[in-house]
Each structure stands twice: as C-alpha cells, then as structure tokens.
Design an enzyme around this catalytic site. Structure first.
Site, PDB file in Angstrom:
ATOM      1  CG  ASP A 169      -2.276   0.671   0.911  1.00  0.00           C
ATOM      2  OD1 ASP A 169      -2.235   1.879   0.610  1.00  0.00           O
ATOM      3  OD2 ASP A 169      -3.345   0.031   0.982  1.00  0.00           O
ATOM      4  CG  HIS A 183      -0.726   1.581  -3.353  1.00  0.00           C
ATOM      5  ND1 HIS A 183      -2.000   1.332  -2.875  1.00  0.00           N
ATOM      6  CD2 HIS A 183      -0.330   0.427  -3.966  1.00  0.00           C
ATOM      7  CE1 HIS A 183      -2.358   0.098  -3.185  1.00  0.00           C
ATOM      8  NE2 HIS A 183      -1.359  -0.472  -3.844  1.00  0.00           N
TER       9      HIS A 183
END
Length: 392
Positions: A216, A239
């Site tokens: 993430d 991310h």
C-alpha cells in the site's frame, strides 16, 4: 521484593553500548522471565519489564537482548515518571495464528508516553496468513498495526526493521515532535493495506532516511496532520507517498505544511499523491511541497485524485476537500502510464495555486508515445522547463 535485577548503566561498562540515557537503569526482559527461543510466550515478561521501567524514578531502559521473542499484544502505557528507552537487539515475532493479534487494533502500542526512544531490532508480524484471509474474501479479524504511537510526545524511532505487518507497519496518531529515521519496512506488493508509515492528527513529524517496500502507501498522511518533513525515502514497491485519503467525513481536520523531498520512487503505483473521496467535507490540504524527486517507472508520478474510490463503492458526489498551494519542483524520471501528471479535482472545490517548476517526466512506452498531463478543475502556473507540457 521483585524477582528481577536492575543495573546502573554508568557503573556497568557492559551496558553502555545499549543504554544511551546517562545514569539510567536497565531493565532486561530476560530478567523478568522472557526467553529468546522463538517458542516461549514472553508477553507477560515484556509487560513486567515495561511497568518497572515506566515507574522508575530514574531514566530507564527496557532492553531486549539478542534472540527471538514470541509476544502477543503489548500495551505499553504511560505516562512514565521519567524519560524511557526501549532498545531491541533481538527479534520480536507474533504468533503464527493471525487471530492472536488480529483481533487487537495494534500489536505493540505506546500510549501516552513522552520522552521515548525506540532503537533497533526486528519485528516480524507474520502477516501472510492474515493477508490470505483478506484476499480470499473470508470473515477475518480487523488486523493489527505492528507498532503504534498514540498520544505520545518527543519520540525517536531509529533503526527498526518491520516485516510483514498484518496492516499498517508504523502508526503515529495524536502525537507531536516525532522523528522516524533509518527504518526498513517490508511487505509483499500484494499484501492489502500494509502502509509503511501512517501519520494522522499529529504535528512536527520527521521521517528520514528509510526504505519502504509495501503493498500500500509507503507513507500516508491522514487528516489533522501538520508540519511534516519527509526526506530521503526509498519507496517501492507500493502505492507511493499519499496525502489522504481525505474527506471520509464532513467534520474532518485539514492537512497543512507537508514536505516530501530528496526521495526515489521505484515501480510504485503512484509517486506523490493527494487523494480525497468525492463527498462533502470541510477538510483541506494546503502548503504541500514535493521537491527533488526521482521516479523510476512509476504509474502516476504526480497525481491529485479527488474522485478516489478504490473498491468501486463510490459516493458519486463532489469532494469538499479544498486543495491549494501545492508545489512540484525538480521532479524527474519515467512514468509507466501516459498521464505522467494528473490533476483530477473537484467541480465544486477546484484545486488552486498549483506550481510546476522544472519537471521532466517521460513515458516508458515501447510504442514511444509521449507523456501527457491531464487537468480537470485545476489551475496554477509553471516555471522553468516542464515536460510533459502543463495543462494549465
């Protein structure tokens, strides 16, 4: 009389290498019954050592020597009477059964501790079983953050390696004057919600000189965060570094004065991102500086997304979060998508005061298609050479 032994660090040269606070008392978890064999549950021994150190009238050190220590949820509560140091020379592991910590919000939490230093060592939350549960669509516990600082002030976290957290690796909430440096955070790219460091409702946080590889955001900055400095981060996979997501509720605190500089992004989904839900909100994100960044085959190197909707359960409204005074300076590298710069802002609250200075982003494409910029409801200005050409 307690069944443990304390030692004055200044009087015992053997302990000087781990007790950095002058004239402190050292509380070795082994003296409280911990065993570094990787099998014995040492949770109670850790809690006893912490309690003794926290209640000490002298500055204290909780010491975890070399070895592998199995621990369940640790609530390390303050306030403590004096400054306290938590030094890990060994490895902490969670039980293999993810339910053992998964029903707690945190694996290790420091609560209302001021004047805290956490040094070194490795934490392995063994999150693989939990991720399999999540990815399989099963009924799973909420999952645990590996280490959380809640309502803590004057904190240093240095040299920690965090492996395979069930969820967020390092959380900072309702805290001030926190410095995180030289940490290493690792989880597979497919592990859900394993943010590296999440900061929320905190001020005066510095994150420096760290390597973050997750499934993430490498770093996520939530509502109520002010005066953050993020520098020399190696991010990827993951991310990217995100402001948000913002706009989850209407009465939400804003985000201001955030700097991300001198960092490298490698094969991340995004580079530097601002993201908010498309729903009414009184929140804001302002005075953001992104400078001296290198992008290596990054999905969206520069992105503001005010229609954030990761799971297709979209509100289909307009974001009330006001995004303003955002500067991108000396950002270079390659984009794996054609839209190297994307500003998808709110119709009712357009992005304002965006500044692009010395940007050079190219599209990493076998067909040699050029990189482009995309703007919707965004305005700003440019200076120096900006590639791809600015859309405002």
């Amino acid at each position: 009389m307690a069944n443990f032994k304390t030692m004055t660090c200044t009087g015992v040269s053997l302990l000087l290498f781990f007790c950095l606070i002058p004239s402190c008392l050292a509380y070795n978890v082994v003296s409280f019954g911990a065993r570094g064999d990787g099998r014995t549950d040492s949770t109670s021994a850790f809690l006893r050592a912490w309690s003794a150190a926290c209640h000490s009238t002298s500055q204290a050190n909780v010491y975890i020597p070399r070895g592998t220590y199995l621990v369940r949820t640790l609530n390390l509560n303050g306030p403590c009477r004096r400054r306290i140091e938590f030094r890990i020379d060994g490895t902490l592991i969670a039980p293999t059964n993810y339910h053992a910590i998964g029903h707690s919000e945190f694996w290790i939490m420091f609560y209302k501790v001021s004047g805290l230093s956490v040094y070194g060592g490795t934490m392995n939350a063994k999150g693989h079983g939990y991720w399999s549960c999540r990815n399989g669509g099963k009924s799973c516990p909420q999952g645990a953050r590996s280490i959380q600082f809640m309502w803590c002030n004057n904190v240093l976290l240095r040299g920690l390696t965090s492996l395979h957290s069930q969820r967020v690796h390092v959380g900072i909430g309702y805290s001030s004057n926190v410095r995180v440096e030289n940490v290493k955070i690792i989880a597979p790219s497919g592990s859900p919600n394993t943010d590296g460091i999440h900061v929320q409702n905190s001020r005066g946080v510095t994150i420096y000189g760290s390597i973050i590889q997750t499934g993430d955001d490498c770093i996520s900055v939530g509502p109520g965060s002010m005066n953050l400095w993020i520098e020399k981060i190696g991010c990827g996979p993951g991310h990217g570094i995100s402001i948000g997501s913002l706009g989850s509720s209407y009465n939400e605190a804003g985000v201001a004065n955030i700097t991300v500089t001198n960092s490298v992004f490698t094969k991340t989904q995004n580079g530097v991102r601002v993201k908010s839900w498309a729903r009414p909100s009184g929140g804001y994100a302002k005075n953001l500086m992104f400078s001296n960044l290198i992008m290596k085959n990054v999905g969206y190197p520069i992105i503001i997304d005010q229609n954030y909707c990761p799971n297709n359960n979209c509100p289909h409204q307009n974001s009330g979060v006001k995004v303003s005074q955002v500067t991108y300076k000396n950002v270079k590298g390659t984009s794996s998508t054609q839209a190297a710069m994307k500003f998808d802002c709110s119709y009712t609250n357009p992005c304002t005061g965006i500044r692009l200075q010395d940007i050079k982003l190219t599209h990493n494409d076998r067909l040699r298609r050029p990189a482009i910029s995309y703007c919707r409801n965004a305005s700003g200005r440019r200076g120096g050479t900006v590639t791809p050409r600015s859309c405002f």
